[in-house]
Enzyme design. Structure first.
Site, PDB file in Angstrom:
ATOM      1  N   HIS A  86     -38.438 -12.374  12.218  1.00 20.91           N
ATOM      2  CA  HIS A  86     -38.908 -11.929  11.108  1.00 20.91           C
ATOM      3  C   HIS A  86     -38.998 -13.369  10.134  1.00 20.91           C
ATOM      4  CE1 HIS A  86     -39.861  -9.617   7.584  1.00 20.91           C
ATOM      5  NE2 HIS A  86     -39.217 -10.385   6.728  1.00 20.91           N
ATOM      6  N   GLU A  87     -37.760 -13.820   9.958  1.00 22.75           N
ATOM      7  CA  GLU A  87     -37.516 -15.161   8.923  1.00 22.75           C
ATOM      8  C   GLU A  87     -38.186 -16.258   9.576  1.00 22.75           C
ATOM      9  OE1 GLU A  87     -36.725 -14.685   6.331  1.00 22.75           O
ATOM     10  OE2 GLU A  87     -35.645 -12.576   6.815  1.00 22.75           O
TER      11      GLU A  87
HETATM   12 ZN    ZN Z   1     -39.726 -11.028   4.716  1.00 26.27          ZN
END
Ligand code: ZN
Length: 504
Positions: free
Chosen positions: A267-268
């Site tokens: 995600h990051e």
């Molecule tokens: Zn996010």
């Protein structure tokens, strides 16, 4: 044209100073969330507030306004999408917006945010909402004050939503969410009425060091550039940037939950790859960042979910993960693993929730933000309101506030308003952008099965990343996908994937 050169250079020099101060402040924030001892909190809050105030003063300097005025004829003589015209256009929008807010208020907002964050980081483990209640009351006051600097709104949340997702309003988000909800709820019902998926394989013991190593290996393969980034541990994973050459992510590890570190990383890294892909000539300028919270989130969700939770990706990656965790995954088939990482269930925590129920968590928070700002809900009644609404939407009552109203950092570190809609906009857009990439390169799913992500990464870089903030969210959506924001691709994606997984 030559007569504008000097003024343009002067504008860029001033804007770069503003950008540098902003990034220095981001470094203070990163340090606070990773390595700073808790004893540093008070001074750090003061220092960060001072920097934010200085940054704001520097940006709204009259001279920047004069330069923008002087350069307007030059901008008008250029094509809309030229870098110089875009810099002048985008800077003017931000300048006029920021001019309305006194620097002293920005300082106060920041100082309060740092103090409130510190209180939250103690209140959450202690499961004690009262420890943050006064801070949250003040946050609500400050959030309303901030909105009031932009009179003429239709809903008091509108200016705050507009900061994060330019062009959106409470009414447009409400309409979009209602349409989405109508489609989502029957899918959730059909799945949760079935016997629950067995995901116990993910809940065995996975040692921290191994998880961190594997998580780093995966994002490197996706395309996260470690020569311009690094990963550190934190309480609540995030991405931050100090320059286009230093875009960092943070992660956390739960040794009894294989997915937490890995999917946070993907995600990051999705956020970070967006920032790492921005045209280097935009460094430190208003064009040199992602364009909106929704478009940013579309990139994190695309890599985390559409890629990272796909069967194709795991056809490639599963032998690697099995080799790394031979005991834990012995005798577990790819299909069983794939079903486990895509388990749909009504659960307490937004960030841990599956793709299907996730948006219901966002809608709940969005509605509370509106009610708090409008004054129809008081802070003191928030925990109880949370419990009631949660039971209504998910059929479960949170056992405490720690995993209820205290679970997300947003309201405790920033303002109330505009904080959450970007997540759902991002989910919707992730499918819309991915579809557009597939149209251009139908080979992407097959390449993924071979561990090749460069075609997809290249398409995203070419059509989204490199532009930074040059185009607004509606503009980039139209340019990259050929149409305005639409929920169709996202609904089709969910129906196809979960229809197959749950035989709907
Ligand atoms: Zn996010």
């Amino acid at each position: 044209m030559a007569k504008y050169d000097e003024k343009l250079q002067e504008l860029k020099t001033r804007l770069l100073e503003v950008g540098d101060l902003t990034h220095i402040n981001a470094l203070l924030g990163w340090d606070q969330a990773t390595y700073m001892p808790s004893g540093g909190a008070e001074a750090r809050g003061r220092q960060s507030a001072l920097l934010a105030q200085m940054t704001q003063e520097k940006f709204i300097d009259k001279e920047i306004g004069n330069l923008l005025d002087d350069l307007q004829p030059y901008a008008d003589s250029l094509p809309y999408d030229s870098d110089d015209a875009s810099l002048i256009r985008v800077t003017r929008v931000q300048y006029e917006r920021d001019l309305k807010v006194p620097p002293k208020f920005i300082g106060e907002l920041n100082e309060h945010g740092a103090r409130s964050y510190q209180a939250w980081s103690e209140a959450r483990p202690a499961n004690d909402f009262n420890k943050v209640r006064d801070n949250l009351e003040k946050t609500l006051d400050l959030s309303r004050q901030l909105a009031e600097y932009y009179p003429g709104y239709e809903n008091i949340a509108d200016p705050l939503i507009d900061f994060a997702d330019y062009g959106m309003k409470a009414s447009s988000v409400r309409k979009l969410f209602a349409d989405l909800r109508e489609q989502l709820v029957p899918i959730v019902r059909a799945i949760t009425s079935q016997p629950p998926t067995d995901n116990s394989v993910l809940l065995k013991h996975y040692p921290e060091a191994e998880q961190l190593a594997f998580g780093a290996e995966v994002v490197k393969q996706l395309g996260y550039d470690f020569s311009r980034g690094r990963i550190d541990k934190t309480h609540h994973p995030f991405m931050t940037k100090f320059s286009l050459g230093d875009v960092r992510i943070t992660t956390r590890v739960k040794e009894d939950d294989f997915g937490d570190c890995l999917f946070s990383n993907m995600h990051e890294a999705g956020h970070a790859m967006y920032e790492q892909g921005i045209d280097m000539s935009y460094e430190g300028l208003p064009l040199g960042g992602g364009t909106s919270s929704g478009v940013h989130e579309s990139q994190s969700r695309l890599w985390e979910n559409i890629v990272g939770r796909s069967r194709g990706f795991w056809e490639y990656m599963y032998p690697t993960v099995q080799a790394r965790f031979p005991e834990q995954l012995k005798g577990v088939s790819l299909d069983a693993f794939y079903a486990a990482i895509n388990k749909v269930e009504n659960s307490l925590i937004r960030t841990d929730s599956d793709e299907v129920t996730y948006n219901l968590h966002v809608m709940l928070r969005f509605d509370f933000e509106l009610q708090l700002l409008e004054g129809s809900l008081a802070i003191r009644d928030l925990p109880e309101a949370w419990h009631e609404r949660f039971e209504h939407d998910f059929g479960i009552v949170p056992p405490d506030d720690k995993d209820g109203v205290l679970q997300d950092v947003h309201w405790y570190a920033d303002v109330i308003g505009g904080s959450f809609q970007g997540y759902t906009l991002g989910n919707i857009l992730s499918a819309q952008f991915y579809n557009a990439a597939l149209k251009a390169h139908p080979s992407i799913p097959d390449e993924m099965k071979q561990g090749k992500f460069s075609t997809l990464h290249g398409w995203l870089r070419e059509n989204i990343y490199r532009h930074g903030s040059k185009f607004t969210a509606p503009e980039i959506i139209e340019r990259a996908s050929g149409s305005a924001l639409t929920i169709e691709p996202y609904i089709n994606y969910l129906k196809t994937k979960y229809g197959a997984l749950y035989k709907l």
